[in-house]
Scaffold this motif. Structure first.
Motif, PDB file in Angstrom:
ATOM      1  N   ALA A  13      -2.402  -3.606 -27.172  1.00 29.40           N
ATOM      2  CA  ALA A  13      -3.021  -3.923 -25.796  1.00 29.40           C
ATOM      3  C   ALA A  13      -2.212  -5.060 -25.297  1.00 29.40           C
ATOM      4  CB  ALA A  13      -4.435  -4.252 -25.815  1.00 29.40           C
ATOM      5  N   MET A  14      -1.765  -6.192 -25.877  1.00 27.94           N
ATOM      6  CA  MET A  14      -0.876  -7.338 -25.436  1.00 27.94           C
ATOM      7  C   MET A  14       0.519  -6.857 -25.301  1.00 27.94           C
ATOM      8  SD  MET A  14      -1.135 -11.143 -27.055  1.00 27.94           S
ATOM      9  CE  MET A  14      -2.788 -11.657 -27.142  1.00 27.94           C
ATOM     10  N   ILE A  15       0.965  -5.976 -26.097  1.00 31.46           N
ATOM     11  CA  ILE A  15       2.460  -5.619 -25.829  1.00 31.46           C
ATOM     12  C   ILE A  15       2.391  -4.925 -24.435  1.00 31.46           C
ATOM     13  CG2 ILE A  15       4.175  -3.937 -26.596  1.00 31.46           C
ATOM     14  CD1 ILE A  15       3.316  -4.610 -29.345  1.00 31.46           C
ATOM     15  N   SER A  16       1.434  -4.150 -24.017  1.00 23.46           N
ATOM     16  CA  SER A  16       1.225  -3.277 -22.821  1.00 23.46           C
ATOM     17  C   SER A  16       0.948  -4.290 -21.572  1.00 23.46           C
ATOM     18  CB  SER A  16       0.278  -2.428 -22.839  1.00 23.46           C
ATOM     19  OG  SER A  16      -1.239  -2.990 -22.529  1.00 23.46           O
ATOM     20  N   GLY A  17       1.029  -5.500 -22.049  1.00 23.66           N
ATOM     21  CA  GLY A  17       0.795  -6.569 -20.895  1.00 23.66           C
ATOM     22  C   GLY A  17      -0.972  -6.724 -20.492  1.00 23.66           C
TER      23      GLY A  17
ATOM     24  N   THR B 267      -3.272   3.625 -24.877  1.00 23.58           N
ATOM     25  CA  THR B 267      -2.933   2.377 -25.556  1.00 23.58           C
ATOM     26  C   THR B 267      -4.465   1.902 -25.908  1.00 23.58           C
ATOM     27  OG1 THR B 267      -1.200   1.829 -24.048  1.00 23.58           O
ATOM     28  CG2 THR B 267      -2.250   0.229 -25.319  1.00 23.58           C
ATOM     29  N   TYR B 268      -5.570   2.081 -24.735  1.00 20.77           N
ATOM     30  CA  TYR B 268      -6.616   1.403 -25.284  1.00 20.77           C
ATOM     31  C   TYR B 268      -7.403   2.248 -25.913  1.00 20.77           C
ATOM     32  CZ  TYR B 268      -5.676  -2.870 -22.278  1.00 20.77           C
ATOM     33  OH  TYR B 268      -5.046  -3.833 -21.875  1.00 20.77           O
ATOM     34  N   ILE B 269      -7.301   3.544 -26.246  1.00 20.05           N
ATOM     35  CA  ILE B 269      -8.060   4.329 -26.791  1.00 20.05           C
ATOM     36  C   ILE B 269      -7.550   4.148 -28.296  1.00 20.05           C
ATOM     37  CG2 ILE B 269      -7.929   6.908 -27.770  1.00 20.05           C
ATOM     38  CD1 ILE B 269      -8.014   7.749 -24.976  1.00 20.05           C
TER      39      ILE B 269
ATOM     40  N   ASN C 127       2.391 -12.448 -22.588  1.00 20.37           N
ATOM     41  CA  ASN C 127       2.873 -11.948 -21.079  1.00 20.37           C
ATOM     42  C   ASN C 127       3.224 -10.559 -21.338  1.00 20.37           C
ATOM     43  OD1 ASN C 127       2.351 -14.403 -19.929  1.00 20.37           O
ATOM     44  ND2 ASN C 127       4.568 -14.936 -20.455  1.00 20.37           N
ATOM     45  N   GLY C 128       3.140  -9.882 -22.513  1.00 22.92           N
ATOM     46  CA  GLY C 128       3.497  -8.628 -22.626  1.00 22.92           C
ATOM     47  C   GLY C 128       5.083  -8.277 -23.005  1.00 22.92           C
ATOM     48  N   GLY C 129       5.218  -7.106 -23.444  1.00 24.53           N
ATOM     49  CA  GLY C 129       6.607  -6.605 -23.387  1.00 24.53           C
ATOM     50  C   GLY C 129       7.249  -6.881 -24.792  1.00 24.53           C
ATOM     51  N   TYR C 130       6.789  -7.565 -25.480  1.00 22.20           N
ATOM     52  CA  TYR C 130       7.448  -8.103 -26.925  1.00 22.20           C
ATOM     53  C   TYR C 130       6.697  -8.166 -27.985  1.00 22.20           C
ATOM     54  CZ  TYR C 130      11.820  -8.460 -24.374  1.00 22.20           C
ATOM     55  OH  TYR C 130      12.754  -8.132 -23.904  1.00 22.20           O
ATOM     56  N   GLY C 131       7.183  -7.893 -29.061  1.00 21.80           N
ATOM     57  CA  GLY C 131       6.627  -8.235 -30.443  1.00 21.80           C
ATOM     58  C   GLY C 131       6.725  -6.830 -31.404  1.00 21.80           C
ATOM     59  N   THR C 132       6.194  -7.174 -32.523  1.00 23.98           N
ATOM     60  CA  THR C 132       6.752  -6.097 -33.459  1.00 23.98           C
ATOM     61  C   THR C 132       5.080  -5.930 -34.333  1.00 23.98           C
ATOM     62  OG1 THR C 132       7.489  -7.695 -35.198  1.00 23.98           O
ATOM     63  CG2 THR C 132       9.043  -6.350 -33.823  1.00 23.98           C
TER      64      THR C 132
ATOM     65  N   ARG D 171       7.109   3.366 -24.239  1.00 24.16           N
ATOM     66  CA  ARG D 171       6.659   3.181 -22.725  1.00 24.16           C
ATOM     67  C   ARG D 171       5.573   1.826 -22.892  1.00 24.16           C
ATOM     68  NH1 ARG D 171       6.225   9.546 -22.128  1.00 24.16           N
ATOM     69  NH2 ARG D 171       8.218   9.895 -21.006  1.00 24.16           N
ATOM     70  N   VAL D 172       4.907   1.734 -24.068  1.00 21.39           N
ATOM     71  CA  VAL D 172       3.901   0.585 -23.925  1.00 21.39           C
ATOM     72  C   VAL D 172       4.814  -0.521 -23.730  1.00 21.39           C
ATOM     73  CG1 VAL D 172       2.380  -0.562 -25.241  1.00 21.39           C
ATOM     74  CG2 VAL D 172       2.151   1.873 -25.217  1.00 21.39           C
ATOM     75  N   PHE D 173       5.953  -0.813 -24.366  1.00 19.67           N
ATOM     76  CA  PHE D 173       6.928  -2.147 -24.218  1.00 19.67           C
ATOM     77  C   PHE D 173       7.286  -2.004 -22.808  1.00 19.67           C
ATOM     78  CE2 PHE D 173       7.004  -1.662 -28.958  1.00 19.67           C
ATOM     79  CZ  PHE D 173       6.821  -3.042 -29.291  1.00 19.67           C
ATOM     80  N   LEU D 174       7.804  -1.112 -22.371  1.00 17.83           N
ATOM     81  CA  LEU D 174       8.257  -0.957 -20.978  1.00 17.83           C
ATOM     82  C   LEU D 174       7.176  -1.392 -19.933  1.00 17.83           C
ATOM     83  CD1 LEU D 174      10.999   1.834 -21.012  1.00 17.83           C
ATOM     84  CD2 LEU D 174      11.325  -0.300 -21.106  1.00 17.83           C
ATOM     85  N   ILE D 175       6.170  -0.767 -20.003  1.00 19.69           N
ATOM     86  CA  ILE D 175       4.934  -1.200 -18.991  1.00 19.69           C
ATOM     87  C   ILE D 175       4.686  -2.714 -19.150  1.00 19.69           C
ATOM     88  CG2 ILE D 175       2.511  -0.967 -18.546  1.00 19.69           C
ATOM     89  CD1 ILE D 175       2.773   2.163 -19.233  1.00 19.69           C
ATOM     90  N   GLY D 176       4.608  -3.222 -20.222  1.00 17.76           N
ATOM     91  CA  GLY D 176       4.282  -4.698 -20.664  1.00 17.76           C
ATOM     92  C   GLY D 176       5.325  -5.288 -20.083  1.00 17.76           C
ATOM     93  N   THR D 177       6.654  -5.113 -19.779  1.00 23.51           N
ATOM     94  CA  THR D 177       7.531  -5.799 -19.328  1.00 23.51           C
ATOM     95  C   THR D 177       7.570  -5.741 -17.790  1.00 23.51           C
ATOM     96  OG1 THR D 177       9.142  -5.143 -21.160  1.00 23.51           O
ATOM     97  CG2 THR D 177      10.152  -6.287 -19.457  1.00 23.51           C
ATOM     98  N   ASN D 178       7.481  -4.868 -17.130  1.00 28.30           N
ATOM     99  CA  ASN D 178       7.201  -4.755 -15.502  1.00 28.30           C
ATOM    100  C   ASN D 178       6.758  -3.368 -15.309  1.00 28.30           C
ATOM    101  OD1 ASN D 178       8.000  -4.237 -12.907  1.00 28.30           O
ATOM    102  ND2 ASN D 178       9.920  -4.971 -13.203  1.00 28.30           N
ATOM    103  N   ALA D 179       5.258  -3.361 -15.208  1.00 28.54           N
ATOM    104  CA  ALA D 179       4.461  -2.143 -14.804  1.00 28.54           C
ATOM    105  C   ALA D 179       4.880  -1.355 -13.728  1.00 28.54           C
ATOM    106  CB  ALA D 179       3.072  -2.548 -14.796  1.00 28.54           C
ATOM    107  N   ARG D 180       5.366  -2.267 -12.544  1.00 27.47           N
ATOM    108  CA  ARG D 180       5.785  -1.657 -11.205  1.00 27.47           C
ATOM    109  C   ARG D 180       7.195  -0.910 -11.561  1.00 27.47           C
ATOM    110  NH1 ARG D 180       4.153  -2.650  -5.960  1.00 27.47           N
ATOM    111  NH2 ARG D 180       5.733  -2.260  -4.585  1.00 27.47           N
ATOM    112  N   ALA D 181       8.070  -1.739 -12.265  1.00 28.22           N
ATOM    113  CA  ALA D 181       9.348  -0.865 -12.574  1.00 28.22           C
ATOM    114  C   ALA D 181       9.201   0.421 -13.370  1.00 28.22           C
ATOM    115  CB  ALA D 181      10.340  -1.691 -13.135  1.00 28.22           C
TER     116      ALA D 181
END
Lengths: 357, 342, 492
Positions: B66-70, B230-232, B276-281, B205-215
């Protein structure tokens, strides 16, 4: 001019505070109709009494949100500083004024708050994570190093807790309720915070930093100092709440504090304070706290079993925030269509703010 | 703005964090082995460690995704409790009179009911966050109360116990090569999630949404769809944790393990997930989980040290890790700026 | 000597290993409007920060109002009368207009408490200086962009500004708003205020500036009167290269209709009709807020039309989402590269691969990593993204290369219809030329291209025909033969 005033009127009618007020009135009327016990003197005094500590905590959460972001450490700052203040009285056998007890707690609160403030201001880390971290540290100190446990209060403090500002008895039910002296502290704190936030440059600085950090810096505000100051002061306020809670309960109860943060944050957000900073009123904060207090205190009056309480609180948080989010999106659309960013498609409206913690 | 806030760069950053975590793990492991060799290096200790970490390990995975997704998922503990209660109650209702293979079938049905609970709870979180645009922190703050409320209501506020023995025996007391079955389940899940997050398009896609949801929306990613999934996923992991805890304790309660919320977030941050989302393993989360478990087991071997000192250590560790990562990132950024300037 | 308000001599400044300013000079006469131009990364913003005291120069000197400084502090700069109007205007969205206007002054005078009456008086004084009509009690976040800028300008005047630096002030303004801004600039000039106008739009420079300085790669390459400038010279000094813009356009033969829009209405525009043919580059222009952006969003499934129809390749379609648009062979390069286009901190590879995930994954959703890597490497090479490695974060690229990444992402989907919104804003002239050439080539391959832009030169250079929008309606269509800059400017 005419259209301007109607615009303003419209604006206040769609404000979150207004919705919360309507919700409170509806709930009160509903409880009154079902039980006839809401507008009784003892219930109202009980409500006020139950509001004192959550409302003071709400100030901490509120200050966190308008300047930076969520703060979840205030319950443990309260627990730790009121513990030290109580121990101070126990160990020294202090007999003097209760004010000194408060001052001891405040001093501890300032120190603990400044730790939050330092880390958040210096490194710009998300406040949620930092305060989560510090509150586990504080909890470790309280329960590990000090081995704090339930204890009876020394006389100085207990006496203050027993004093009442106002006592009423419900003639019909024969139940009495009293309003403790801490109520005055609660009112006083709100007046001070209101004055500082609205009538001093430092107070406006808090809003400025929360509204746009870069602009604040360019205007000449010391952004780091303001953030540091806010969290330090918030620590002091949490300490006051801690002592209030302790004297009200007549015991020091170390484990009763943790967990309070979620409900308080919910109340503040319900009251219209924005997660992303810079926006929110004390009026809304009080109303949000009142709403949650009514749900936790008075549902029992209409025969709803206690174990439904959590369910209702959860539902109110979800519905309340959903309404305010949907509302702000409507504004977003109509307002922004001018600068051609008014994307209606729901997928795009997820902005960083919606996900920001 | 985003640029300023995100002082992270993808190159080398997380490997640095993993390396630091690994060093920390090895160091603590060595210290523990040297100072308390008989207690720490006993098979009993390894068994109990591997049993204990499973539940919060699973919860941390969900929070991490969830945190990766922002966003964040504060409701996992109560999804776990609700799932455990549902499983327990279904089991009790079905199983009492059953014997033999029928019993196993009923247990399976009860477990599925629990998993379904997790699925629904997660889907509801995802719905609130994606469709209604409620900030993740608030939505899950609300559902945390809601799911706890539902759990209290259906259990009448009391502990659900009297679970069939077979169930606990099967899951909690079966060992393979001396390692509890539940730990194998956990390892399998970790492997599965690592695969999902690094090798599938959903993970990317989860990583990308976490980086910039609008983009992400402008790039044709179906944000609502990905976030609900993601939340499921987080809900399913939580229900699994709940079911395993039901097996371990033979009981379930609506407000069990409240302190786990904090602990899971700490583990996730310790594991190097960017808040802040977008990163992590996921392997970072795994390493953080076992590190935390080794520390707490080690501390348990000193009866004179209060359990509560663990809190203190974790708090210090999280803030320490944040600061170390912060300084390391600064260096990487400077290096990269230099490299690209030439 | 004293006729110069600002004189910068031989200023050097390095960050880490980057030499941002290599001994630049900049001289501005009192009371003039001076233009500072240059491509991204040429050192424009660094010199502004040196003048305003944010950055300390490594060597060189700054002379303000006849007083020499080797390094100036922010408060010294303000005292000397330097004020900056930032691109984001530096306002507080959550505070009222009154507070936004008065707060800096109150801060500067080290006041501790707030006197609402005095705030109002200061605010009124400020808005009166430029004859700006605004509700002082309104929240700034509710105001249009142009008003935010005027707040910033009137606030600067309050601080007794002698030199106002405007950083690309027209990028977010409509044409009428730009006109009003220019009137205000003229007015300020008459009051004796000097303006440093940072811009790369040549038509604006002609209109408002007296003299110009051009920076390139941290050096000043030209300083002269605007009257001595022309387009070619401008482009040459900006880039150091010569361009022949005329030969981009070849006489392509437009083919069958590929996208037809009939009576389309959505929030922001009304009853729009047009037909895009294969091999055609169609320009859509109009002021900010004319509905041009909304139209592009509706064609990409990001804005739901309430009526009308869209026909793609002869079939009526319902574009409900960008994913659906992609399926139909429609691609959009969005207006705001930073917030809508890029995943800044992610790798170039991930930024390009995002649209190919479905195609290059197995049925179960497992990515074919080799194929994705090849795809990304191929595009980096084909489209000429200047980078050492496609695993580098996209934020390490220059504006032009970033835009190429967004383009590559969509070209990878092999679109039949490519829509580009403001494709070369913040892109240097060199990359702009590359992108324009690329667009023509794409059209020649038989694709339909839509360029949404308010850059007149761009439209004339690259489009076969241009539709002009105003208040949500198409008010004019200019066909290839009649297309020229003067004519187009009249309509926009």
């Amino acid at each position: 001019m005419n259209s301007l005033t109607t615009k303003k009127l419209k604006k206040s009618l769609v404000s979150t505070e207004f919705f919360v007020l309507v919700l409170i009135v509806l709930l009160a009327v509903f409880i009154e109709m079902q039980s006839g016990l809401f507008f009784t003197n003892n219930n109202l005094v009980d409500l006020l009494r139950s509001m004192i500590v959550p409302s003071i905590f709400a100030l901490c959460a509120y200050l966190g949100f308008i300047s930076t972001g969520p703060d979840v450490s205030f319950p443990l700052i309260a627990a730790l500083s009121s513990y030290i203040a109580t121990q101070f009285v126990v160990i020294t056998g202090f007999q003097g004024s209760i004010a000194i007890v408060f001052l001891v707690a405040i001093a501890v609160g300032l120190v603990l708050g400044s730790i939050n403030g330092f880390i958040i201001a210096k490194y710009n880390f998300p406040s949620l994570i930092v305060t989560l971290g510090t509150s586990t540290i504080f909890s470790g100190i309280l329960l590990g190093a000090f081995e704090a446990s339930r204890m009876e209060l020394p006389a100085t403090m207990a006496d203050f807790g027993r004093q009442s500002l106002l006592a009423v008895t419900n003639a019909k039910a024969g139940i009495g309720s009293s309003l403790p002296m801490t109520f005055l502290i609660f009112v006083g704190l709100y007046i001070i915070v209101y004055f500082v936030l609205n009538h001093t440059m430092a107070g406006r600085g808090v809003f400025a930093v929360g509204g746009d950090e870069t602009s604040a810096e360019r205007a000449g505000f010391n952004v780091k100092l303001i953030r540091f100051g806010v969290f330090t002061v918030s620590g002091a306020i949490a300490a006051i709440a801690g002592v209030c809670y302790t004297v009200e309960s007549l015991y020091y109860l170390p484990t009763e504090f943790a967990g309070e943060e979620m409900i308080v944050i919910a109340a503040v957000i319900l009251g219209g304070t924005r997660l992303m900073g810079g926006v929110g009123t004390l009026k809304g904060t009080i109303l949000g706290t009142l709403l949650i207090t009514i749900v936790t205190n008075s549902l029992i009056l209409v025969g709803i079993p206690v174990y439904w309480q959590k369910f209702f609180i959860g539902a109110i948080i979800i519905i309340g925030t959903a309404i305010s989010v949907i509302q702000s999106h409507n504004l977003f659309k109509s307002k922004k269509s001018k600068d051609s960013k008014g994307l209606q498609n729901s997928e795009v409206v997820i902005n960083e703010t919606a996900q920001k913690q | 703005m985003k640029l300023l806030k995100n002082n992270s760069l993808s190159l080398n950053q997380l490997d640095g964090n993993t390396a630091r975590l690994l060093t920390m793990f090895v160091a603590i492991f060595l210290v523990a082995s040297l100072t308390k060799p008989d207690m720490f290096l006993s098979s009993g200790n390894f068994q109990s460690m591997s049993k204990q970490l499973v539940e919060y390990g699973l919860l941390s995975l969900g929070v991490g995704i969830a945190m990766i997704s922002g966003g964040i998922d504060l409701s996992v503990v109560y999804i776990a409790n609700l799932s455990a209660i549902v499983t327990g109650m279904v089991m009790k209702a079905l199983v009492l009179t059953a014997v033999g293979p029928e019993l196993l079938l009923f247990i399976l049905i009860a477990v599925l009911a629990g998993v379904l609970t997790g699925f629904l709870c997660g889907a509801f979180n995802g719905f609130l966050i994606s469709k209604l645009h409620i900030p993740a922190m608030l939505a899950t703050l609300g559902t945390m109360q809601l799911y706890m409320g539902i759990a209290i209501i259906i259990s009448g506020g009391s502990t659900v116990s009297g679970i069939p023995r077979v169930f606990s025996q099967l899951i909690s007391n079966s060992y393979l090569f001396g390692i509890p079955l539940s730990f194998f389940i956990y390892l399998f899940v970790v492997g599965f999630i690592i695969f999902i997050m690094s090798k599938t398009k959903f993970g990317m896609r989860v990583f990308l949404i976490g980086t910039n949801a609008r983009a992400a929306a402008f790039s044709g990613i179906k944000i609502n769809n990905v976030l609900i999934k993601t939340y499921i996923l987080s809900g399913l992991l939580a229900s699994l944790a709940g079911i395993l805890s039901l097996a371990r304790l033979s009981s379930a309660k609506a407000d069990f393990g409240s302190s786990y919320i904090m602990q899971t977030i700490l583990i996730v941050v310790l594991g190097g997930i960017n808040p802040n989302g977008g990163y992590g393993t996921i392997r970072g989360i795994f390493l953080a989980t076992i590190t935390v478990q080794v520390i707490s087991s080690f501390l348990n071997m000193f009866p004179e040290i209060s359990n509560y000192y663990r809190d203190l250590i974790w708090g210090v560790a999280v803030i320490g890790v944040l600061i170390v990562n912060f300084s390391a990132n600064k260096k990487t950024t400077a290096k990269l700026a230099k490299a690209t300037a030439n | 000597m004293s006729e110069n308000i600002l004189s910068v001599k031989g200023v050097h400044k390095s960050f880490g290993g980057v030499h941002a300013l290599k001994g630049v000079d900049l001289t501005i006469k009192k009371g003039e409007v001076h233009c500072l131009a240059g491509e991204n990364g040429c050192g424009k913003s660094t010199i502004i920060k040196v003048i305003s005291g944010v950055h300390k120069p490594d060597s060189g000197e700054v002379e303000l109002n006849g007083k020499k400084y080797t390094s100036i502090t922010p408060s010294e700069a303000i005292e000397a009368g330097v004020q900056i109007i930032y691109q984001d205007f530096s306002v507080f969205p959550n505070l009222t207009v009154m507070e936004n206007l008065a707060i800096n002054k109150a801060l500067a005078s080290k006041k501790k408490f707030i006197n609402k009456k005095e705030f109002r008086r200061i605010a009124e004084e400020a808005v009166n200086k430029i004859n700006f009509k605004v509700d002082l009690d309104a929240l700034v976040e509710d105001l249009p962009v142009a008003d935010k800028q005027l707040i910033a300008i009137s606030r600067a005047l309050l601080a007794d500004a002698k030199l106002i630096i405007m950083d690309e002030p027209t990028t977010t303004l409509t044409k009428t708003e730009v006109k009003r801004l220019f009137e205000i600039i003229e007015d300020l000039k008459e009051q004796g205020v000097t303006i440093l106008f940072v811009s790369h739009k040549l038509d604006e420079v002609y209109e408002i500036c007296d003299s110009i300085t051009i920076f390139r790669n941290g050096e000043n390459v030209l300083s002269c009167q605007v009257s001595e400038m022309d387009d070619e010279k401008f482009a040459y000094y900006m880039t150091g290269r010569k361009f022949d813009s005329q030969n981009i356009k070849q006489n392509a033969k437009a083919g069958d209709s590929i996208l037809e829009v009939k009576n389309l209405s959505a929030p922001g525009f009304d009853n729009v009709n047009f037909n895009l043919r294969k091999g055609e580059v169609l320009g859509i222009s109009g002021q900010l807020g004319s509905g041009r952006t909304e139209l592009s969003l509706a064609l990409f499934g990001l804005l739901k039309p309430y009526e009308g129809s869209i026909v793609v390749d002869g079939k009526e379609v319902n574009i409900t989402s960008p994913a659906k648009a992609q399926e139909l062979g429609i691609a959009l390069v969005p207006e705001d590269r930073l917030t809508e286009g890029l995943f800044l901190s992610q790798s170039i590879k991930r930024n390009i691969n995002v649209t190919k995930l479905d195609e290059l994954s197995s049925k179960l959703g497992v990515m074919n990593i080799t194929a994705l890597t090849d795809e990304s490497k191929g595009w980096v090479k084909n489209i000429g993204v200047k980078t050492k490695d496609h695993e580098y974060p996209v934020q390490t690229l220059s504006g032009g290369n970033q835009q190429k990444v967004v383009l590559a992402r969509w070209l990878a989907t092999n679109p039949n219809v490519l829509i580009l919104n403001a494709p070369t804003v913040g892109v240097d002239i060199g990359a702009k030329h590359d992108i324009h050439t690329l667009l023509r080539n794409l059209a020649n391959e038989g694709r339909g291209i839509i360029v949404v832009s308010d850059d007149v030169k761009e439209l004339v250079d690259v489009c076969d025909r241009v539709m002009v929008m105003q208040q949500g309606k198409i008010i004019n269509e200019i066909a290839s033969g009649d297309l020229n800059a003067d004519m187009l400017s009249q309509y926009i």
